[in-house]
Write an enzyme that holds these catalytic residues in place. Structure first.
Site, PDB file in Angstrom:
ATOM      1  N   LYS A 145      26.410 -89.533  18.097  1.00 16.77           N
ATOM      2  CA  LYS A 145      25.509 -89.636  16.927  1.00 16.77           C
ATOM      3  C   LYS A 145      26.066 -90.613  15.891  1.00 16.77           C
ATOM      4  CE  LYS A 145      25.643 -85.223  15.771  1.00 16.77           C
ATOM      5  NZ  LYS A 145      26.594 -84.665  16.771  1.00 16.77           N
TER       6      LYS A 145
ATOM      7  N   ARG B 206      21.449 -78.607  11.261  1.00 17.65           N
ATOM      8  CA  ARG B 206      22.216 -77.977  12.329  1.00 17.65           C
ATOM      9  C   ARG B 206      21.898 -76.494  12.465  1.00 17.65           C
ATOM     10  NH1 ARG B 206      27.050 -81.782  12.393  1.00 17.65           N
ATOM     11  NH2 ARG B 206      28.460 -80.951  13.937  1.00 17.65           N
TER      12      ARG B 206
ATOM     13  N   ARG C 142      39.054 -89.477  21.144  1.00 18.27           N
ATOM     14  CA  ARG C 142      38.555 -90.142  19.946  1.00 18.27           C
ATOM     15  C   ARG C 142      39.655 -90.426  18.914  1.00 18.27           C
ATOM     16  NH1 ARG C 142      33.222 -87.778  17.166  1.00 18.27           N
ATOM     17  NH2 ARG C 142      34.538 -86.079  16.441  1.00 18.27           N
TER      18      ARG C 142
ATOM     19  N   ARG D  37      41.032 -86.729  14.388  1.00 17.55           N
ATOM     20  CA  ARG D  37      40.421 -85.788  13.449  1.00 17.55           C
ATOM     21  C   ARG D  37      40.995 -84.388  13.653  1.00 17.55           C
ATOM     22  NH1 ARG D  37      33.994 -86.266  13.350  1.00 17.55           N
ATOM     23  NH2 ARG D  37      34.169 -84.049  13.741  1.00 17.55           N
TER      24      ARG D  37
ATOM     25  N   ARG E  65      33.362 -75.758  18.392  1.00 17.47           N
ATOM     26  CA  ARG E  65      32.268 -76.617  17.905  1.00 17.47           C
ATOM     27  C   ARG E  65      31.117 -76.648  18.898  1.00 17.47           C
ATOM     28  NH1 ARG E  65      35.537 -81.833  17.215  1.00 17.47           N
ATOM     29  NH2 ARG E  65      33.581 -82.873  16.765  1.00 17.47           N
TER      30      ARG E  65
HETATM   31  P1  ADP Z   1      30.532 -83.415  15.273  1.00 18.08           P
HETATM   32  O1  ADP Z   1      29.052 -83.653  15.413  1.00 18.08           O
HETATM   33  O2  ADP Z   1      31.330 -84.232  16.213  1.00 18.08           O
HETATM   34  O3  ADP Z   1      30.900 -81.952  15.309  1.00 18.08           O
HETATM   35  P2  ADP Z   1      30.520 -83.830  12.362  1.00 18.08           P
HETATM   36  O4  ADP Z   1      31.350 -84.797  11.602  1.00 18.08           O
HETATM   37  O5  ADP Z   1      29.044 -83.998  12.333  1.00 18.08           O
HETATM   38  O6  ADP Z   1      31.055 -83.922  13.867  1.00 18.08           O
HETATM   39  O7  ADP Z   1      30.835 -82.349  11.863  1.00 18.08           O
HETATM   40  C1  ADP Z   1      32.151 -81.877  11.703  1.00 18.08           C
HETATM   41  C2  ADP Z   1      32.138 -80.491  11.070  1.00 18.08           C
HETATM   42  O8  ADP Z   1      31.541 -80.576   9.771  1.00 18.08           O
HETATM   43  C3  ADP Z   1      31.335 -79.431  11.804  1.00 18.08           C
HETATM   44  O9  ADP Z   1      32.079 -78.824  12.829  1.00 18.08           O
HETATM   45  C4  ADP Z   1      31.016 -78.460  10.651  1.00 18.08           C
HETATM   46  O10 ADP Z   1      32.130 -77.647  10.321  1.00 18.08           O
HETATM   47  C5  ADP Z   1      30.782 -79.400   9.480  1.00 18.08           C
HETATM   48  N1  ADP Z   1      29.345 -79.798   9.366  1.00 18.08           N
HETATM   49  C6  ADP Z   1      28.854 -81.062   9.487  1.00 18.08           C
HETATM   50  N2  ADP Z   1      27.521 -81.073   9.319  1.00 18.08           N
HETATM   51  C7  ADP Z   1      27.158 -79.785   9.095  1.00 18.08           C
HETATM   52  C8  ADP Z   1      25.918 -79.134   8.865  1.00 18.08           C
HETATM   53  N3  ADP Z   1      24.755 -79.819   8.843  1.00 18.08           N
HETATM   54  N4  ADP Z   1      25.928 -77.795   8.672  1.00 18.08           N
HETATM   55  C9  ADP Z   1      27.071 -77.087   8.681  1.00 18.08           C
HETATM   56  N5  ADP Z   1      28.279 -77.631   8.919  1.00 18.08           N
HETATM   57  C10 ADP Z   1      28.335 -78.969   9.122  1.00 18.08           C
END
Ligand code: ADP
Length: 226
Positions: free
Chosen positions: A20, A95, A133, A166, A177
């Site tokens: 994404k 999400r 990554r 990360r 996750r």
């Molecule tokens: P990835 O899609 O690889 O998990 P992100 O950077 O989108 O990476 O998200 C990392 C973390 O940030 C998630 O595991 C969560 O803890 C938090 N997070 C990101 N976006 C949201 C969201 N829309 N709602 C709740 N938590 C979020």
């Protein structure tokens, strides 16, 4: 291109590691609209050490989702910024069901049309991608030891900074996750369909990102003709 299609918002949807962030960065370049990543925004708060950052750091490190109230407030505020007026790309939001409801309500109130781009990828590729990554902490450029290694081991090609892993890219946290995705996020596809939202699916396992972004842009153009 977006205006012609009556689409102002792109929602990039898919599991962690589906690409994404990479697609959002490429789409941002070709469409000239901002990339809004809730993960990046939350990490910026952690980096700043502010109250929101302190409140969410533990949850993010565990691989669970941050509470809807905080994330919804963050996004609502960001979407009001002037640069989002002509369109935006959402990455990692919504999400949960509650986030999706809030977003759809907001888009409808503003008269903004959206297109959901669902990136399909099998979990073995996801795990391989996430464990390989690396990211530049300064310019944000993403690398992958398997598919896009830096020219010099551990160093950003663009600015020479040391690449980092990360916090949440360890095997145990990746599992958490993916579980959060399965339980709370994946069911939103059904919700989008029920609500008659525009949704397109792409195989994101096999092709290089540059080819995939070309297909996504073509599909957006095709939407304009529907
Ligand atoms: P990835 O899609 O690889 O998990 P992100 O950077 O989108 O990476 O998200 C990392 C973390 O940030 C998630 O595991 C969560 O803890 C938090 N997070 C990101 N976006 C949201 C969201 N829309 N709602 C709740 N938590 C979020």
């Amino acid at each position: 291109m977006l205006d012609n299609a009556g689409i102002q918002a792109l929602v990039l949807f898919g599991p962690p590691g589906s690409g994404k962030g990479t697609q959002a960065k490429l789409l941002k370049e070709c469409l000239g609209i901002p990339h809004i990543s809730t993960g990046d925004m939350l990490r910026a708060h952690i980096q700043a050490g502010d109250p929101m950052g302190q409140a969410v750091a533990g949850v993010m490190r565990s691989g669970a989702l941050v509470d809807d109230e905080s994330v919804n407030a963050l996004v609502e505020e960001r979407l009001k910024a002037p640069d989002a007026a002509k369109g935006f790309i959402l990455d990692g939001y919504p999400r949960t069901r509650h986030q999706a409801e809030q977003l759809i309500q907001w888009l409808e109130a503003q008269g903004i049309g959206e297109l959901v781009i669902h990136l399909l990828v099998d979990y073995n590729s996801v795990i391989k991608r996430l464990t390989g990554r690396r990211q530049c902490p300064v310019c944000g450029t993403l690398y992958n030891l398997n598919s896009k290694p830096p020219k010099q081991d551990g160093i950003c090609d663009l600015d020479g900074n040391k690449l980092v892993i990360r916090d949440d890219d360890s095997a145990a946290v990746i599992k958490q996750r993916l579980e959060a995705y399965e339980q709370q996020t994946r069911p939103l596809i059904e919700y989008f369909r029920e609500k008659g939202r525009r949704l397109l699916e792409f195989d994101a396992s096999s092709e290089p990102p540059q080819i995939l972004v070309g297909k996504i842009c073509q599909a957006i153009r095709d939407e304009a003709r529907v």
